[in-house]
Design a protein around this motif. Structure first.
Motif, mmCIF file in Angstrom:
data_model
loop_
_atom_site.group_PDB
_atom_site.id
_atom_site.type_symbol
_atom_site.label_atom_id
_atom_site.label_comp_id
_atom_site.label_asym_id
_atom_site.label_seq_id
_atom_site.Cartn_x
_atom_site.Cartn_y
_atom_site.Cartn_z
ATOM 1 N N ARG A 157 0.825 -1.209 0.000
ATOM 2 C CA ARG A 157 0.000 0.000 0.000
ATOM 3 C C ARG A 157 0.864 1.266 0.000
ATOM 4 N N GLY A 158 0.558 2.166 -0.943
ATOM 5 C CA GLY A 158 1.181 3.481 -0.990
ATOM 6 C C GLY A 158 2.598 3.523 -1.517
ATOM 7 N N VAL A 159 3.153 2.399 -1.957
ATOM 8 C CA VAL A 159 4.543 2.370 -2.421
ATOM 9 C C VAL A 159 4.583 2.694 -3.922
ATOM 10 N N GLU A 160 5.405 3.651 -4.271
ATOM 11 C CA GLU A 160 5.652 3.963 -5.675
ATOM 12 C C GLU A 160 7.052 3.480 -6.012
ATOM 13 N N VAL A 161 7.142 2.455 -6.822
ATOM 14 C CA VAL A 161 8.429 1.851 -7.156
ATOM 15 C C VAL A 161 9.233 2.853 -7.981
ATOM 16 N N GLU A 162 10.434 3.169 -7.513
ATOM 17 C CA GLU A 162 11.210 4.256 -8.100
ATOM 18 C C GLU A 162 11.814 3.908 -9.447
ATOM 19 N N LYS A 163 11.997 2.634 -9.735
ATOM 20 C CA LYS A 163 12.567 2.248 -11.026
ATOM 21 C C LYS A 163 11.795 1.072 -11.607
ATOM 22 N N PRO A 164 11.800 0.937 -12.935
ATOM 23 C CA PRO A 164 11.036 -0.143 -13.567
ATOM 24 C C PRO A 164 11.554 -1.526 -13.181
ATOM 25 N N ILE A 165 10.723 -2.522 -13.435
ATOM 26 C CA ILE A 165 11.075 -3.922 -13.202
ATOM 27 C C ILE A 165 11.090 -4.629 -14.552
ATOM 28 N N GLN A 166 12.203 -5.273 -14.871
ATOM 29 C CA GLN A 166 12.306 -6.022 -16.115
ATOM 30 C C GLN A 166 12.211 -7.519 -15.824
ATOM 31 N N ILE A 167 11.321 -8.200 -16.553
ATOM 32 C CA ILE A 167 11.181 -9.655 -16.469
ATOM 33 C C ILE A 167 11.592 -10.218 -17.821
ATOM 34 N N ILE A 168 12.663 -11.011 -17.844
ATOM 35 C CA ILE A 168 13.188 -11.503 -19.114
ATOM 36 C C ILE A 168 13.399 -13.012 -19.036
ATOM 37 N N TYR A 169 12.899 -13.709 -20.043
ATOM 38 C CA TYR A 169 13.050 -15.158 -20.156
ATOM 39 C C TYR A 169 13.919 -15.478 -21.373
ATOM 40 N N PHE A 170 15.063 -16.119 -21.146
ATOM 41 C CA PHE A 170 15.948 -16.536 -22.229
ATOM 42 C C PHE A 170 15.829 -18.046 -22.442
ATOM 43 N N THR A 171 15.871 -18.469 -23.696
ATOM 44 C CA THR A 171 15.950 -19.885 -24.038
ATOM 45 C C THR A 171 17.217 -20.099 -24.845
ATOM 46 N N THR A 172 18.069 -21.041 -24.407
ATOM 47 C CA THR A 172 19.408 -21.155 -24.980
ATOM 48 C C THR A 172 19.506 -22.111 -26.155
ATOM 49 N N GLY A 173 18.566 -23.063 -26.293
ATOM 50 C CA GLY A 173 18.691 -24.054 -27.356
ATOM 51 C C GLY A 173 19.513 -25.260 -26.974
ATOM 52 N N LYS A 174 19.719 -25.446 -25.664
ATOM 53 C CA LYS A 174 20.435 -26.628 -25.190
ATOM 54 C C LYS A 174 19.705 -27.903 -25.610
ATOM 55 N N ASP A 205 18.190 -21.151 -32.870
ATOM 56 C CA ASP A 205 17.303 -21.380 -34.012
ATOM 57 C C ASP A 205 16.452 -22.631 -33.815
ATOM 58 N N ASN A 206 16.656 -23.347 -32.699
ATOM 59 C CA ASN A 206 15.829 -24.516 -32.401
ATOM 60 C C ASN A 206 14.407 -24.080 -32.057
ATOM 61 N N PRO A 207 13.423 -24.938 -32.316
ATOM 62 C CA PRO A 207 12.033 -24.572 -32.007
ATOM 63 C C PRO A 207 11.822 -24.341 -30.509
ATOM 64 N N VAL A 208 11.096 -23.283 -30.193
ATOM 65 C CA VAL A 208 10.752 -22.953 -28.811
ATOM 66 C C VAL A 208 9.275 -22.594 -28.752
ATOM 67 N N LEU A 209 8.565 -23.165 -27.795
ATOM 68 C CA LEU A 209 7.171 -22.808 -27.541
ATOM 69 C C LEU A 209 7.069 -22.303 -26.109
ATOM 70 N N THR A 210 6.630 -21.069 -25.965
ATOM 71 C CA THR A 210 6.428 -20.473 -24.647
ATOM 72 C C THR A 210 4.939 -20.305 -24.405
ATOM 73 N N ASN A 211 4.466 -20.889 -23.314
ATOM 74 C CA ASN A 211 3.071 -20.742 -22.909
ATOM 75 C C ASN A 211 3.068 -20.005 -21.577
ATOM 76 N N SER A 212 2.866 -18.696 -21.643
ATOM 77 C CA SER A 212 3.032 -17.831 -20.480
ATOM 78 C C SER A 212 1.686 -17.373 -19.941
ATOM 79 N N VAL A 213 1.615 -17.265 -18.608
ATOM 80 C CA VAL A 213 0.424 -16.718 -17.944
ATOM 81 C C VAL A 213 0.872 -15.654 -16.946
ATOM 82 N N THR A 214 0.235 -14.487 -17.021
ATOM 83 C CA THR A 214 0.501 -13.396 -16.087
ATOM 84 C C THR A 214 -0.811 -12.929 -15.479
#
Length: 437
Positions: A157-174, A205-214
């Motif tokens: 309650r009442g908090v203003e986050v001073e800087k943005p939040i980055q959420i990043i998902y990497f897929t390496t192709g392992k 370049d390998n196939p990647v399927l991301t099924n994300s829920v937020t």
């Protein structure tokens, strides 16, 4: 073995290896039963009429990679908005990367969903919010059953986050082919303010399927600005399911920038549960080749005196396909609603396709609701006018497209994000224009 059967047969072993509370276990079990009944979506469903996952589902995906892959910051720095100070929650092949991340518990929680699902101190928030707004459809149920990791953000309650939040998902192709299912839970309490940037990026370049829920919950007077940057490799597909529940006098905006990937499906759902709520949905799509982007939006007006604003712009080249299916529902009690929906599209050539289906379902009589859709090409007279004044045709076309997209960009509140999107648009259009919008 088909992907559905592979998922169902692996569930018991997967669930037994988790440390989660019994309530979440019950939610998972019901979700799996629902997915078993529904299966993957097909074009027989009205909501998926213009988008087929058949070619995406044919790969033999690795479900639960058990390896740890290290990534050097120098190799992925370009995917961050690196010219701003920000919190970062980074995942590599579905696993948290502490090296690339910067989280916090000082005055707020910017951390991991796995911790929130397993630790007692987070239990009240998880029990109240987790899976409350999410629909029980095919892909969301699949994610609910198998999601183990993602971002957990709780702004008190009442908090203003001073800087943005980055959420990043990497897929390496392992793996030869990867299925990842991240789950994000974002809660902004009364009068809280937060800005969030989300990106899914394949490094292979390998196939990647991301099924994300937020799931995003904005309490009374809260403000959430959410930016989705989608510029993935052409063998990466994304099904992005976002559910937003707003309480009275809150403001939530979601900007979606879709420039890359194989098939991208954005399911964006707003549920207004109070008066004087403002919901903002904006997007820019620029694709080529055989890329496919489907924006499927819903704004459900339940209470009176609320607003929603949708503005989606699409530029389609070569054999690319776009879909816009936007629905606005205004319940009988939602008098004095002001709902605006606009979808404008440019087809660069006659082989590109756009399927547009704007929908209004209005059960109240004292409302102001409008929707519009246009599909066309660039104005040849405007092009000629600009060429007559010494602007080369390629640059003239790019300038017109910049102007076309500007109504979306002008509402971006983070200058560095606006600058990054401007550069991505210039790259997609193949020009170098020396100004920012």
């Amino acid at each position: 073995m088909e992907l559905k059967e592979k998922l169902l047969s692996s569930y018991v072993a997967f669930e037994n290896g988790l440390n989660i509370n019994s309530d979440v276990h019950n939610i998972r079990t019901k979700a799996l039963e629902n997915f078993e009944k529904l299966g993957f979506p097909s074009k027989k469903l009205e909501a998926w009429k213009y988008t087929s996952l058949n070619n995406v589902l044919k790969h033999d995906y690795s479900l639960f990679p058990d390896h740890d892959v290290a990534i050097e910051l120098a190799d992925v720095k370009k995917y961050f908005i690196h010219d701003i100070d920000s919190y970062k929650i980074v995942f590599i092949d579905g696993k948290y990367s502490s090296f690339l991340s910067e989280t916090t518990h000082e005055g707020m929680d910017v951390c991991l969903l796995s911790a929130a699902l397993s630790k007692t101190k987070y239990k009240p928030v998880i029990e109240y919010y987790f899976n409350r707004a999410a629909k029980q459809d095919n892909m969301t149920s699949l994610n609910t059953a198998f999601a183990t990791e993602g971002a957990y953000i709780h702004i008190p309650r009442g908090v203003e986050v001073e800087k943005p939040i980055q959420i990043i998902y990497f897929t390496t192709g392992k793996e030869d082919a990867s299925l990842v299912q991240p789950r994000n839970l974002i809660v902004a309490d009364n009068n809280a303010h937060v800005q969030i940037i989300e990106r899914h990026q394949s490094l292979t370049d390998n196939p990647v399927l991301t099924n994300s829920v937020t799931e995003i919950y904005t309490d009374v007077h809260a403000t959430v600005d959410y930016y989705k940057i989608q510029n993935d490799n052409k063998n990466a597909s994304l099904v992005d399911n976002t559910y937003i529940e707003q309480q009275k006098e809150s403001v939530c905006s979601v900007h979606t920038f879709s420039f890359g990937g194989n098939i991208t499906r954005n399911n964006l759902n707003f549920f207004q549960k109070g008066e004087r709520i403002d919901s903002i949905l904006k997007g820019i799509t620029i694709i080529e080749g055989k890329q496919h982007v489907d924006h499927h939006t819903l704004v459900h007006h339940i209470e009176p005196n609320c607003e929603s604003h949708q503005d989606y712009k699409g530029i389609f080249n070569e054999r690319s396909t776009g879909v816009f299916n936007g629905k606005v529902i205004v319940e009988k009690e939602a008098q004095k609603t002001n709902a605006y929906q606009q979808n404008n599209n440019i087809l660069i050539n006659d082989k590109a396709t756009i399927n547009a289906k704007p929908q209004l379902e209005i059960f109240a009589d004292d409302v102001k609701c409008s929707h519009g859709c246009t599909i066309g090409q660039l104005d040849e007279q405007a092009l000629f006018y600009m060429q007559q004044r010494g602007i080369p045709k390629k640059e003239a076309r790019a300038l017109l497209m910049y102007a076309f997209a500007n109504t979306v960009l002008e509402s971006v509140k983070i200058p560095e994000v606006k600058k990054r999107i401007t550069k991505l648009i210039a790259t997609k259009l193949g020009v170098n224009i020396g100004f920012d919008l």
